[in-house]
Design an enzyme around this catalytic site. Structure first.
Site, PDB file in Angstrom:
ATOM      1  N   SER A   1      -6.166   5.855  -8.258  1.00  0.00           N
ATOM      2  CA  SER A   1      -7.631   5.837  -8.099  1.00  0.00           C
ATOM      3  C   SER A   1      -8.377   5.098  -9.201  1.00  0.00           C
ATOM      4  O   SER A   1      -9.579   4.861  -9.070  1.00  0.00           O
ATOM      5  CB  SER A   1      -8.165   7.265  -8.026  1.00  0.00           C
ATOM      6  OG  SER A   1      -7.821   7.825  -6.788  1.00  0.00           O
TER       7      SER A   1
ATOM      8  N   LYS B   1     -10.345   2.188  -8.160  1.00  0.00           N
ATOM      9  CA  LYS B   1     -11.675   2.343  -7.540  1.00  0.00           C
ATOM     10  C   LYS B   1     -12.790   1.859  -8.469  1.00  0.00           C
ATOM     11  O   LYS B   1     -13.891   1.532  -8.015  1.00  0.00           O
ATOM     12  CB  LYS B   1     -11.887   3.807  -7.126  1.00  0.00           C
ATOM     13  CG  LYS B   1     -10.884   4.240  -6.050  1.00  0.00           C
ATOM     14  CD  LYS B   1     -10.843   5.740  -5.807  1.00  0.00           C
ATOM     15  CE  LYS B   1      -9.747   6.074  -4.794  1.00  0.00           C
ATOM     16  NZ  LYS B   1      -9.565   7.511  -4.580  1.00  0.00           N
TER      17      LYS B   1
ATOM     18  N   TYR C   1      -6.492  -0.806   0.835  1.00  0.00           N
ATOM     19  CA  TYR C   1      -6.733   0.348  -0.046  1.00  0.00           C
ATOM     20  C   TYR C   1      -5.414   0.857  -0.653  1.00  0.00           C
ATOM     21  O   TYR C   1      -5.315   1.114  -1.861  1.00  0.00           O
ATOM     22  CB  TYR C   1      -7.447   1.455   0.743  1.00  0.00           C
ATOM     23  CG  TYR C   1      -7.509   2.775   0.013  1.00  0.00           C
ATOM     24  CD1 TYR C   1      -8.409   2.969  -1.032  1.00  0.00           C
ATOM     25  CD2 TYR C   1      -6.640   3.817   0.359  1.00  0.00           C
ATOM     26  CE1 TYR C   1      -8.441   4.177  -1.722  1.00  0.00           C
ATOM     27  CE2 TYR C   1      -6.677   5.026  -0.328  1.00  0.00           C
ATOM     28  CZ  TYR C   1      -7.573   5.205  -1.356  1.00  0.00           C
ATOM     29  OH  TYR C   1      -7.603   6.393  -2.054  1.00  0.00           O
TER      30      TYR C   1
ATOM     31  N   TYR D   1     -13.660  13.873  -9.735  1.00  0.00           N
ATOM     32  CA  TYR D   1     -13.830  14.686  -8.517  1.00  0.00           C
ATOM     33  C   TYR D   1     -14.468  16.030  -8.834  1.00  0.00           C
ATOM     34  O   TYR D   1     -15.414  16.083  -9.601  1.00  0.00           O
ATOM     35  CB  TYR D   1     -12.479  14.834  -7.777  1.00  0.00           C
ATOM     36  CG  TYR D   1     -11.756  13.532  -7.765  1.00  0.00           C
ATOM     37  CD1 TYR D   1     -12.265  12.480  -7.001  1.00  0.00           C
ATOM     38  CD2 TYR D   1     -10.652  13.292  -8.568  1.00  0.00           C
ATOM     39  CE1 TYR D   1     -11.648  11.245  -7.015  1.00  0.00           C
ATOM     40  CE2 TYR D   1     -10.035  12.052  -8.583  1.00  0.00           C
ATOM     41  CZ  TYR D   1     -10.550  11.046  -7.808  1.00  0.00           C
ATOM     42  OH  TYR D   1      -9.966   9.827  -7.838  1.00  0.00           O
TER      43      TYR D   1
ATOM     44  N   VAL E   1      -3.981   9.676  -9.568  1.00  0.00           N
ATOM     45  CA  VAL E   1      -2.867  10.630  -9.397  1.00  0.00           C
ATOM     46  C   VAL E   1      -1.537  10.090  -9.915  1.00  0.00           C
ATOM     47  O   VAL E   1      -0.555  10.819  -9.973  1.00  0.00           O
ATOM     48  CB  VAL E   1      -2.685  11.121  -7.939  1.00  0.00           C
ATOM     49  CG1 VAL E   1      -3.733  12.125  -7.539  1.00  0.00           C
ATOM     50  CG2 VAL E   1      -2.576   9.994  -6.956  1.00  0.00           C
TER      51      VAL E   1
HETATM   52  O1  DON Z   1      -5.492   7.865  -1.589  1.00  0.00           O
HETATM   53  C1  DON Z   1      -4.870   8.615  -2.344  1.00  0.00           C
HETATM   54  O2  DON Z   1      -4.744   9.812  -2.121  1.00  0.00           O
HETATM   55  C2  DON Z   1      -4.252   8.010  -3.575  1.00  0.00           C
HETATM   56  N1  DON Z   1      -3.812   6.676  -3.304  1.00  0.00           N
HETATM   57  C3  DON Z   1      -5.235   7.952  -4.711  1.00  0.00           C
HETATM   58  C4  DON Z   1      -5.763   9.306  -5.094  1.00  0.00           C
HETATM   59  C5  DON Z   1      -6.055   9.460  -6.531  1.00  0.00           C
HETATM   60  O3  DON Z   1      -5.577   8.756  -7.408  1.00  0.00           O
HETATM   61  C6  DON Z   1      -6.917  10.606  -6.898  1.00  0.00           C
HETATM   62  N2  DON Z   1      -7.012  10.699  -8.343  1.00  0.00           N
HETATM   63  N3  DON Z   1      -6.933  11.537  -9.119  1.00  0.00           N
END
Ligand code: DON
Length: 305
Positions: free
Chosen positions: A63, A66, A189, A241, A259
């Site tokens: 993420s 982003k 994405y 978040y 993540v």
């Molecule tokens: O879309 C997802 O769930 C992952 N590619 C990215 C989520 C993420 O990194 C949330 N961060 N803490």
């Protein structure tokens, strides 16, 4: 202040936490990491660098990507972007579906998954089949490093297991908030999430946000000063978040987590920081990463508050 000494102290003090938390495994390929790994980098606006741990080892930025897509989309669309994605904290997990339906397919902010997917869709509308290559070139430019690529195995793993993201994009398509083919947008994405970078590269890539939108020691304006202010504000309020308030409370810097275990943070007018440790807390943010940044602002008094 001797930042190298600060990093060494932090490395000692986080040691008891290194086996706490859990590596993300809802994307199976993300679990193939050294679970107790740790790296941290600081780069000051004047170019001074300080690193500790496995700072040359790339990991999946997830993420954190982003921040880059938000920057590119804001540069193209300006305030019009906010007609499709807001700038308020969601107070919900990053992959939540609930709020999205009653808010008619307009995600709260560009850092939750739904908001990032809309942001990527806006880039696909502009760059078509060149969207991912444009994004990657942008990341290489702000990192001043050509050696950045995405990991095909992680990309495929997310494509095979990303049921929630498919649900989010389909829901938004039903509200006419996705302009392009869902498959093209979701693949872009997932590719952006599987980009591999180390803490040194990620730290460098955030310096424009610490320097009013300009890459330090160059005339390269990435975004306007006003937009840099907005991105930092959204990082502070939404970058973690439903744990964004907690991050502001303990760390007190604009930050963005992924993540994959990375967290980037910005000390306005001073420096950027990145920390990596793949075990996550229950909100999906690096457990040791959050702790390390809290120790950093306590020791240096560099919180914005
Ligand atoms: O879309 C997802 O769930 C992952 N590619 C990215 C989520 C993420 O990194 C949330 N961060 N803490």
């Amino acid at each position: 202040m001797n930042y190298q000494t600060v990093l060494e102290e932090i490395k000692e003090e986080i040691r008891p936490y290194l086996n706490k938390g859990t590596v993300a495994n809802y994307i199976p390929a993300l679990a193939n990491v050294a679970e107790d790994d740790f790296a941290m980098s600081i780069i000051e606006i004047d170019g001074s660098e300080h690193h500790i741990g496995s700072y040359k080892k790339p990991f999946s930025i997830q993420s954190i990507s982003k921040v880059f897509t938000f920057t590119l989309a804001l540069d193209i669309y300006g305030k019009d972007l906010y007609k499709r994605v807001g700038h308020e904290p969601s107070g919900n997990p990053f992959n939540s579906l609930i709020q999205l339906e009653y808010e008619k397919g307009i995600p709260r902010n560009p850092f939750i998954n739904a908001g990032a997917i809309v942001t990527t869709d806006s880039l696909v509308s502009k760059y078509k089949e060149n969207t991912f290559s444009t994004l990657l070139e942008f990341i290489k430019k702000v990192s001043n490093d050509e050696n950045i690529a995405f990991n095909k195995e992680i990309f495929k793993s997310e494509l095979e297991s990303g049921y929630r993201n498919f649900a989010l994009i389909n829901m938004m398509k039903s509200f006419n908030n996705i302009e392009n083919h869902t498959q093209e947008v979701i693949e872009t994405y997932f590719k952006q999430c599987s980009i591999m970078m180390n803490t040194k590269q990620l730290t460098k890539s955030m310096l424009y946000l610490a320097n009013h939108g300009v890459i330090p020691n160059t005339n390269s304006e990435i975004i306007t000063q006003a937009q840099a202010k907005r991105i930092n504000a959204v990082m502070l309020t939404c970058g973690h978040y439903d744990a964004s308030g907690d991050f502001a409370f303990h760390v007190g810097l604009p930050g963005k987590s992924g993540v994959g275990g990375g967290i980037v943070a910005v000390v306005p007018q001073k420096m950027a920081i990145c920390v990596y440790s793949p075990r996550l807390n229950k909100h999906g943010n690096s457990l040791v990463g959050t702790k390390a940044l809290e120790l950093f602002t306590t020791k240096t008094r560099l919180s914005i508050f």
